[in-house]
Structure formats: structure tokens, C-alpha cells
Design a protein around this motif. Structure first.
Motif, PDB file in Angstrom:
ATOM      1  N   PRO A 113       0.822  -1.221   0.000  1.00 11.75           N
ATOM      2  CA  PRO A 113       0.000   0.000   0.000  1.00 11.75           C
ATOM      3  C   PRO A 113       0.854   1.269   0.000  1.00 11.75           C
ATOM      4  O   PRO A 113       1.916   1.326   0.615  1.00 11.75           O
ATOM      5  N   VAL A 114       0.358   2.280  -0.678  1.00 10.87           N
ATOM      6  CA  VAL A 114       1.054   3.558  -0.793  1.00 10.87           C
ATOM      7  C   VAL A 114       1.034   4.290   0.544  1.00 10.87           C
ATOM      8  O   VAL A 114       0.175   4.040   1.399  1.00 10.87           O
ATOM      9  N   SER A 115       1.957   5.218   0.725  1.00  9.80           N
ATOM     10  CA  SER A 115       2.014   5.982   1.968  1.00  9.80           C
ATOM     11  C   SER A 115       0.960   7.086   1.967  1.00  9.80           C
ATOM     12  O   SER A 115       0.393   7.434   0.931  1.00  9.80           O
ATOM     13  N   ASP A 116       0.733   7.656   3.148  1.00  6.03           N
ATOM     14  CA  ASP A 116      -0.239   8.749   3.275  1.00  6.03           C
ATOM     15  C   ASP A 116       0.192   9.967   2.466  1.00  6.03           C
ATOM     16  O   ASP A 116      -0.638  10.813   2.121  1.00  6.03           O
ATOM     17  N   GLY A 117       1.496  10.051   2.156  1.00  4.99           N
ATOM     18  CA  GLY A 117       2.004  11.196   1.415  1.00  4.99           C
ATOM     19  C   GLY A 117       1.542  11.263  -0.024  1.00  4.99           C
ATOM     20  O   GLY A 117       1.807  12.249  -0.712  1.00  4.99           O
ATOM     21  N   TYR A 118       0.859  10.236  -0.501  1.00  2.54           N
ATOM     22  CA  TYR A 118       0.384  10.215  -1.890  1.00  2.54           C
ATOM     23  C   TYR A 118      -0.562  11.372  -2.168  1.00  2.54           C
ATOM     24  O   TYR A 118      -0.589  11.927  -3.260  1.00  2.54           O
ATOM     25  N   GLY A 119      -1.372  11.721  -1.163  1.00  2.00           N
ATOM     26  CA  GLY A 119      -2.226  12.899  -1.291  1.00  2.00           C
ATOM     27  C   GLY A 119      -3.516  12.692  -2.040  1.00  2.00           C
ATOM     28  O   GLY A 119      -4.177  13.665  -2.421  1.00  2.00           O
ATOM     29  N   LYS A 120      -3.941  11.461  -2.258  1.00  2.00           N
ATOM     30  CA  LYS A 120      -5.170  11.204  -3.002  1.00  2.00           C
ATOM     31  C   LYS A 120      -6.382  11.486  -2.133  1.00  2.00           C
ATOM     32  O   LYS A 120      -6.410  11.149  -0.958  1.00  2.00           O
ATOM     33  N   GLN A 121      -7.391  12.114  -2.724  1.00  2.00           N
ATOM     34  CA  GLN A 121      -8.596  12.433  -1.968  1.00  2.00           C
ATOM     35  C   GLN A 121      -9.258  11.161  -1.462  1.00  2.00           C
ATOM     36  O   GLN A 121      -9.399  10.167  -2.168  1.00  2.00           O
ATOM     37  N   GLY A 122      -9.677  11.200  -0.192  1.00  2.00           N
ATOM     38  CA  GLY A 122     -10.369  10.073   0.404  1.00  2.00           C
ATOM     39  C   GLY A 122      -9.464   8.961   0.902  1.00  2.00           C
ATOM     40  O   GLY A 122      -9.955   7.926   1.363  1.00  2.00           O
ATOM     41  N   LEU A 123      -8.149   9.165   0.832  1.00  2.00           N
ATOM     42  CA  LEU A 123      -7.201   8.137   1.266  1.00  2.00           C
ATOM     43  C   LEU A 123      -7.154   8.081   2.788  1.00  2.00           C
ATOM     44  O   LEU A 123      -6.727   9.021   3.451  1.00  2.00           O
ATOM     45  N   VAL A 124      -7.618   6.968   3.368  1.00  2.00           N
ATOM     46  CA  VAL A 124      -7.592   6.835   4.823  1.00  2.00           C
ATOM     47  C   VAL A 124      -6.164   6.512   5.258  1.00  2.00           C
ATOM     48  O   VAL A 124      -5.340   6.060   4.462  1.00  2.00           O
ATOM     49  N   PRO A 125      -5.819   6.746   6.536  1.00  6.82           N
ATOM     50  CA  PRO A 125      -4.447   6.523   7.008  1.00  6.82           C
ATOM     51  C   PRO A 125      -3.924   5.120   6.697  1.00  6.82           C
ATOM     52  O   PRO A 125      -4.672   4.138   6.702  1.00  6.82           O
ATOM     53  N   ALA A 126      -2.630   5.062   6.444  1.00  6.27           N
ATOM     54  CA  ALA A 126      -1.995   3.807   6.037  1.00  6.27           C
ATOM     55  C   ALA A 126      -2.178   2.700   7.065  1.00  6.27           C
ATOM     56  O   ALA A 126      -2.304   1.529   6.709  1.00  6.27           O
ATOM     57  N   LYS A 127      -2.199   3.065   8.344  1.00  3.95           N
ATOM     58  CA  LYS A 127      -2.325   2.024   9.371  1.00  3.95           C
ATOM     59  C   LYS A 127      -3.614   1.229   9.191  1.00  3.95           C
ATOM     60  O   LYS A 127      -3.657   0.016   9.441  1.00  3.95           O
ATOM     61  N   HIS A 128      -4.674   1.903   8.740  1.00  5.83           N
ATOM     62  CA  HIS A 128      -5.944   1.216   8.511  1.00  5.83           C
ATOM     63  C   HIS A 128      -5.887   0.382   7.222  1.00  5.83           C
ATOM     64  O   HIS A 128      -6.385  -0.748   7.187  1.00  5.83           O
ATOM     65  N   ARG A 129      -5.285   0.930   6.182  1.00  3.02           N
ATOM     66  CA  ARG A 129      -5.213   0.198   4.916  1.00  3.02           C
ATOM     67  C   ARG A 129      -4.334  -1.041   5.054  1.00  3.02           C
ATOM     68  O   ARG A 129      -4.619  -2.086   4.458  1.00  3.02           O
ATOM     69  N   ILE A 130      -3.279  -0.938   5.855  1.00  2.00           N
ATOM     70  CA  ILE A 130      -2.418  -2.093   6.133  1.00  2.00           C
ATOM     71  C   ILE A 130      -3.200  -3.154   6.907  1.00  2.00           C
ATOM     72  O   ILE A 130      -3.169  -4.346   6.573  1.00  2.00           O
ATOM     73  N   SER A 131      -3.904  -2.723   7.933  1.00  2.00           N
ATOM     74  CA  SER A 131      -4.668  -3.668   8.762  1.00  2.00           C
ATOM     75  C   SER A 131      -5.734  -4.382   7.943  1.00  2.00           C
ATOM     76  O   SER A 131      -5.928  -5.601   8.081  1.00  2.00           O
TER      77      SER A 131
END
Length: 291
Positions: free
Chosen positions: A49-67
Motif C-alpha cells: 500500500p502507498v504511503s499517506d504522502g500520496y495525497g489522493k482524496q479520500g485516502l484513509v491513514p496507512a495504518k488502517h489500509r495495512i490492517s
């Protein structure tokens, strides 16, 4: 003979916002196709998964996407989640992620097969630690090396980028990709691209001089059982309190509800922010991990 096949690891980069059943199907489709060529043996798959720094609208924090990705892949015995890219403070170019994982796979200064390369494989599979558990069965054929103290005769594992047809179309977006990055992706690593909906990856290859030049390293996978599920539609349904059952795993649905993700407020995250690739690649040279 199977022993002559090239061991292959498939790496998928993206938002995974959230991960869907279709994301996971890409790995299964790609593995079947690469096995059918008679040239490769897929020994593992990685979701990055991409980092939060990607800046895409609606992107939830990486910790949630990883989980969520880890929950979704609990039933897989060969695909796992790599947190390295998601933990970077800034968005990381896809080609840099590929270089990083390749360095772990090969080792920085290993010149010949032997114990040092076995250690390189193990180090790659231990990053993160779940990788070794997931892949240990697939690389057991390398374990006899220690006892025999001989050189490996099998080809060394390769890493290829797994993507959907929409990924190839992104090469056309002005400022999103550097030309030399596209060149390196297809020449040095290679792409395994799965068709998606009405998108035609064959046309993307035809219309790109770079992709056409390295077309033998671009593997196009036809998905005959069409599944056009997208994370965008999943998020829209969740915002509207509609069911997404059978589109994403139940464990992921439960996690989303538990943490109150994908609401109208979360969809406004990064609203009005330009994608980091458009900013970074326009003003900043990329430092190579090969330096």
C-alpha cells in the motif's frame, strides 16, 4: 521441467483504499497465467500500500489500509502485505519500491549463487517477518543448499510488477510518470497486467513506444470472468450506508465499521490537494537506490 522455471515474486503497489476481492483475484489470475507460460513458477505475492504522502482524496491513514489488507489476506498462503512503502514519510515512486525489494532479494554485492544468496533470499522473505512464514514452503527447495554446499542450478527469483489495465493507462497522464521510470519498470522488471472491464491493455501497449519496445516483458492476462468492482464504488456505497458484502471480505467490513472509516468526512481528506507525484517529480530529481 518445473526445475527450469524462473521463480517469480509478484508485487502490487497501490492505494488499496480499501482492498477488495478484485485486488486479490489479480494475484490468482496472474499466477495461473505465468505458470501457463511454462517459464515461471510464482513463489510469492506482495501487496504494498502507498504511503499517506500520496495525497489522493479520500485516502484513509496507512495504518488502517495495512490492517485491512492483512485481514483480507489471512486466507492466502502465498500473498502477504509489505509495510515498507506505506511507512515512508513521503510518497515513494513505484520504481524505487521495486528497486528496494530487488536489493533485498539479491543482496547488494552477491555475485554468485551460494550461501550468501540463500541469506539474501531469506532476508527478503523476512521483510516483513510474515513473509518468511508465508513463503517458506515455496522456497524449501533452496534449503538443501546448506547441506550440499553446492551452487544453485536454478535461475534466481525475479520480481515483476502486478497491475490492472488502468495502470497502463496512467502512463499517459502528463507529469505522473517520468519516462526513465517507465523504461526501467518494463525493461528491468517487467509487468504482469490483468484486463479490467472495457479497458484494453493491448491498445495501451500498441500506443506506447516504450511498452511496445519491451512488449516481451509485458505479460497481458485476460480475465474472462469479468469483475469490475472498484475501491471507489466500495467507498461510495459505504458512505451511503449500502451493503458491500461479497465485494470485500467480511473481516474488512467489520474493521471498517469498527473504526468508522469511509464516511463523508473521510472522503474530503486531501480534498483540493494535488497528487504528490505531480508535485515531486516536477521539481525534485529521484535518488536511485543503486547509488
Amino acid at each position: 521441467m518445473a526445475s527450469c522455471r524462473v521463480p517469480l515474486v509478484l508485487l502490487a503497489c497501490g492505494s488499496f483504499n480499501p482492498i477488495t476481492n478484485q485486488h486479490m483475484r489479480l494475484f490468482e489470475l496472474a499466477r495461473d497465467h505465468m505458470h501457463s507460460t511454462g517459464r515461471f513458477e510464482v513463489v510469492g505475492g506482495i501487496v504494498s500500500p502507498v504511503s499517506d504522502g500520496y495525497g489522493k482524496q479520500g485516502l484513509v491513514p496507512a495504518k488502517h489500509r495495512i490492517s485491512m489488507a492483512k485481514l483480507a489476506l489471512q486466507s492466502s498462503n502465498w500473498v502477504t502485505v509489505d509495510e515498507w512503502e506505506s511507512q515512508q514519510p513521503d510518497w515513494t515512486e513505484t520504481v524505487v519500491t521495486m528497486r528496494y525489494k530487488t536489493h533485498l532479494l539479491y543482496g547488494l554485492k552477491t555475485a554468485t549463487f551460494g550461501k550468501s544468496r540463500l541469506r539474501s533470499v531469506n532476508r527478503f522473505l523476512e521483510s516483513p517477518t510474515t513473509l518468511k512464514r508465508k513463503y517458506s514452503g515455496k522456497i524449501s527447495k533452496y534449503s538443501s543448499l546448506k547441506a550440499q554446499n553446492t551452487k544453485l542450478t536454478r535461475p534466481f527469483p525475479q520480481l515483476k510488477l502486478l497491475c490492472g489495465a488502468d495502470f497502463l493507462s496512467s502512463f499517459k497522464i502528463p507529469g505522473l510518470w517520468l519516462d526513465d521510470h517507465v523504461e526501467e519498470l518494463v525493461q528491468r522488471f517487467g509487468l504482469v497486467c490483468v484486463s479490467r472491464g472495457s479497458l484494453q491493455p493491448e491498445r495501451a501497449v500498441h500506443e506506447s513506444d516504450t511498452l511496445f519496445r519491451h512488449r516481451r516483458n509485458v505479460f497481458l492476462v485476460r480475465e474472462w470472468v469479468r469483475n469490475e468492482t472498484s475501491a471507489t464504488e466500495i467507498r461510495r456505497a459505504l458512505r451511503r450506508d449500502q451493503s458491500v458484502k461479497y465485494l470485500i471480505p467480511d473481516s474488512v467490513i467489520e474493521y471498517i465499521h469498527q473504526h468508522e472509516l469511509y464516511t463523508e468526512d473521510s472522503e474530503r481528506r486531501n480534498e483540493g490537494t494535488a497528487l504528490r507525484p505531480l508535485i515531486k517529480q516536477a521539481h525534485q530529481p529521484i535518488k536511485s537506490l543503486d547509488d
